[in-house]
Write a protein that holds these residues in place. Structure first.
Motif, PDB file in Angstrom:
ATOM      1  N   LYS A  54       0.810  -1.212   0.000  1.00  0.00           N
ATOM      2  CA  LYS A  54       0.000   0.000   0.000  1.00  0.00           C
ATOM      3  C   LYS A  54       0.847   1.268   0.000  1.00  0.00           C
ATOM      4  O   LYS A  54       0.494   2.256  -0.655  1.00  0.00           O
ATOM      5  N   GLU A  55       1.968   1.251   0.722  1.00  0.00           N
ATOM      6  CA  GLU A  55       2.817   2.447   0.807  1.00  0.00           C
ATOM      7  C   GLU A  55       3.351   2.836  -0.565  1.00  0.00           C
ATOM      8  O   GLU A  55       3.378   4.014  -0.920  1.00  0.00           O
ATOM      9  N   GLU A  56       3.770   1.861  -1.345  1.00  0.00           N
ATOM     10  CA  GLU A  56       4.255   2.147  -2.703  1.00  0.00           C
ATOM     11  C   GLU A  56       3.123   2.646  -3.589  1.00  0.00           C
ATOM     12  O   GLU A  56       3.336   3.509  -4.448  1.00  0.00           O
ATOM     13  N   VAL A  57       1.932   2.122  -3.388  1.00  0.00           N
ATOM     14  CA  VAL A  57       0.771   2.582  -4.157  1.00  0.00           C
ATOM     15  C   VAL A  57       0.496   4.052  -3.855  1.00  0.00           C
ATOM     16  O   VAL A  57       0.226   4.841  -4.759  1.00  0.00           O
ATOM     17  N   LEU A  58       0.584   4.437  -2.569  1.00  0.00           N
ATOM     18  CA  LEU A  58       0.354   5.830  -2.190  1.00  0.00           C
ATOM     19  C   LEU A  58       1.378   6.750  -2.848  1.00  0.00           C
ATOM     20  O   LEU A  58       1.030   7.853  -3.306  1.00  0.00           O
ATOM     21  N   ASP A  59       2.626   6.316  -2.911  1.00  0.00           N
ATOM     22  CA  ASP A  59       3.651   7.109  -3.597  1.00  0.00           C
ATOM     23  C   ASP A  59       3.314   7.253  -5.083  1.00  0.00           C
ATOM     24  O   ASP A  59       3.491   8.331  -5.670  1.00  0.00           O
ATOM     25  N   ALA A  60       2.804   6.188  -5.673  1.00  0.00           N
ATOM     26  CA  ALA A  60       2.419   6.232  -7.081  1.00  0.00           C
ATOM     27  C   ALA A  60       1.234   7.163  -7.299  1.00  0.00           C
ATOM     28  O   ALA A  60       1.146   7.848  -8.330  1.00  0.00           O
ATOM     29  N   VAL A  61       0.318   7.217  -6.336  1.00  0.00           N
ATOM     30  CA  VAL A  61      -0.820   8.131  -6.412  1.00  0.00           C
ATOM     31  C   VAL A  61      -0.327   9.575  -6.454  1.00  0.00           C
ATOM     32  O   VAL A  61      -0.804  10.389  -7.247  1.00  0.00           O
ATOM     33  N   HIS A 117       4.685  11.204   7.894  1.00  0.00           N
ATOM     34  CA  HIS A 117       5.364  10.727   6.685  1.00  0.00           C
ATOM     35  C   HIS A 117       6.130  11.904   6.086  1.00  0.00           C
ATOM     36  O   HIS A 117       5.685  12.530   5.125  1.00  0.00           O
ATOM     37  N   ARG A 118       7.287  12.180   6.666  1.00  0.00           N
ATOM     38  CA  ARG A 118       8.041  13.384   6.283  1.00  0.00           C
ATOM     39  C   ARG A 118       8.405  13.396   4.800  1.00  0.00           C
ATOM     40  O   ARG A 118       8.249  14.409   4.113  1.00  0.00           O
ATOM     41  N   ARG A 120       7.013  11.844   2.310  1.00  0.00           N
ATOM     42  CA  ARG A 120       5.830  12.004   1.474  1.00  0.00           C
ATOM     43  C   ARG A 120       5.316  13.438   1.527  1.00  0.00           C
ATOM     44  O   ARG A 120       4.884  14.001   0.526  1.00  0.00           O
ATOM     45  N   ARG A 121       5.363  14.028   2.714  1.00  0.00           N
ATOM     46  CA  ARG A 121       4.959  15.421   2.877  1.00  0.00           C
ATOM     47  C   ARG A 121       5.873  16.340   2.052  1.00  0.00           C
ATOM     48  O   ARG A 121       5.411  17.280   1.405  1.00  0.00           O
ATOM     49  N   GLN A 122       7.167  16.038   2.062  1.00  0.00           N
ATOM     50  CA  GLN A 122       8.114  16.804   1.257  1.00  0.00           C
ATOM     51  C   GLN A 122       7.821  16.649  -0.233  1.00  0.00           C
ATOM     52  O   GLN A 122       7.955  17.613  -0.997  1.00  0.00           O
ATOM     53  N   ARG A 123       7.415  15.450  -0.616  1.00  0.00           N
ATOM     54  CA  ARG A 123       7.091  15.223  -2.035  1.00  0.00           C
ATOM     55  C   ARG A 123       5.879  16.046  -2.442  1.00  0.00           C
ATOM     56  O   ARG A 123       5.847  16.623  -3.530  1.00  0.00           O
ATOM     57  N   VAL A 124       4.865  16.128  -1.571  1.00  0.00           N
ATOM     58  CA  VAL A 124       3.687  16.952  -1.858  1.00  0.00           C
ATOM     59  C   VAL A 124       4.109  18.411  -2.031  1.00  0.00           C
ATOM     60  O   VAL A 124       3.659  19.106  -2.951  1.00  0.00           O
ATOM     61  N   HIS A 125       4.996  18.872  -1.154  1.00  0.00           N
ATOM     62  CA  HIS A 125       5.493  20.247  -1.253  1.00  0.00           C
ATOM     63  C   HIS A 125       6.196  20.466  -2.591  1.00  0.00           C
ATOM     64  O   HIS A 125       5.975  21.487  -3.262  1.00  0.00           O
ATOM     65  N   GLN A 126       7.021  19.506  -3.002  1.00  0.00           N
ATOM     66  CA  GLN A 126       7.712  19.613  -4.290  1.00  0.00           C
ATOM     67  C   GLN A 126       6.731  19.670  -5.454  1.00  0.00           C
ATOM     68  O   GLN A 126       6.906  20.448  -6.402  1.00  0.00           O
ATOM     69  N   ILE A 127       5.689  18.842  -5.380  1.00  0.00           N
ATOM     70  CA  ILE A 127       4.681  18.804  -6.451  1.00  0.00           C
ATOM     71  C   ILE A 127       4.025  20.170  -6.607  1.00  0.00           C
ATOM     72  O   ILE A 127       3.902  20.702  -7.724  1.00  0.00           O
ATOM     73  N   PHE A 128       3.636  20.769  -5.482  1.00  0.00           N
ATOM     74  CA  PHE A 128       2.971  22.062  -5.566  1.00  0.00           C
ATOM     75  C   PHE A 128       3.936  23.173  -5.940  1.00  0.00           C
ATOM     76  O   PHE A 128       3.552  24.107  -6.660  1.00  0.00           O
TER      77      PHE A 128
END
Length: 200
Positions: A54-61, A117-118, A120-128
């Motif tokens: 599931k964790e890898e799926v969330l990253d893919a999402v 989930h630091r 993942r949170r950083q990835r969201v920041h990068q996306i935005f």
């Protein structure tokens, strides 16, 4: 070999899209490998051939959300050369993205993404940041063309642009569709456009 790799990529994107659909429909708490397999129409072991869990799926999402946002930028660019029309086209594509099963606020502010989930949170920041950078680029082009007022910071205007859609998207999700999301965004756009456009 290349065809097999492409088939794998297509299947991975299909799984990520199905996960996003489940999140939009039920929230993160109902997302499981078993539920995902039912949504895709395969047995659970088929999911594990592409993702470890599931964790890898969330990253893919998250990567899928990023891809959709950036595709919208490029589509708006192809649609018109006029800076204000481009921004409006991008805004309405963002609205359609949320309405058609990419619940960005629900993904971004979920416990699975935001709490504990630091990376993942950083990835969201990068996306935005990447998305806002593209929006700021559009705004700068409009300023150089004389269509958008040059005294405003493109970065500030890009954040305000995102603010045209995100709060109303949250209200739309919270009201289960009762809040008139597209109409509010259109109304907000009219105010934003009058503020940033040059006086001809």
């Amino acid at each position: 070999m290349r065809a097999a790799k492409r088939k794998t990529e297509v299947r991975q994107e299909q799984i990520a899209q199905s996960a996003l659909t489940l999140i939009a429909r039920h929230g993160f708490h109902r997302l499981s490998i078993a539920a995902l397999a039912r949504e895709v129409g395969v047995v659970p072991s088929a999911i594990y051939r592409h993702y470890q869990g599931k964790e890898e799926v969330l990253d893919a999402v998250l990567e899928l959300v990023s891809q959709r946002l950036l595709e919208n930028v490029e589509a708006a660019r192809r649609e018109t050369a006029n800076a204000l029309e481009r921004l409006h086209a991008l805004l309405m594509r963002h609205v359609a993205l949320v309405q058609n099963g990419v619940p960005i606020p629900r993904v971004v502010f979920s416990e699975e993404i935001f709490t504990g989930h630091r990376k993942r949170r950083q990835r969201v920041h990068q996306i935005f940041q990447q998305y806002l950078g593209r929006v700021a680029g559009m705004i700068q082009e409009g300023q150089r063309a004389g269509a958008i007022r040059s005294e405003f910071s493109p970065v500030t205007l890009s954040v305000m642009f995102l603010g045209l859609v995100q709060p109303s998207a949250i209200l739309w999700l919270m009201s289960e569709g009762e809040f008139d999301f597209p109409q509010h965004v259109q109304n907000a756009w009219q105010v934003y456009c009058r503020m940033i456009q040059t006086k001809n």
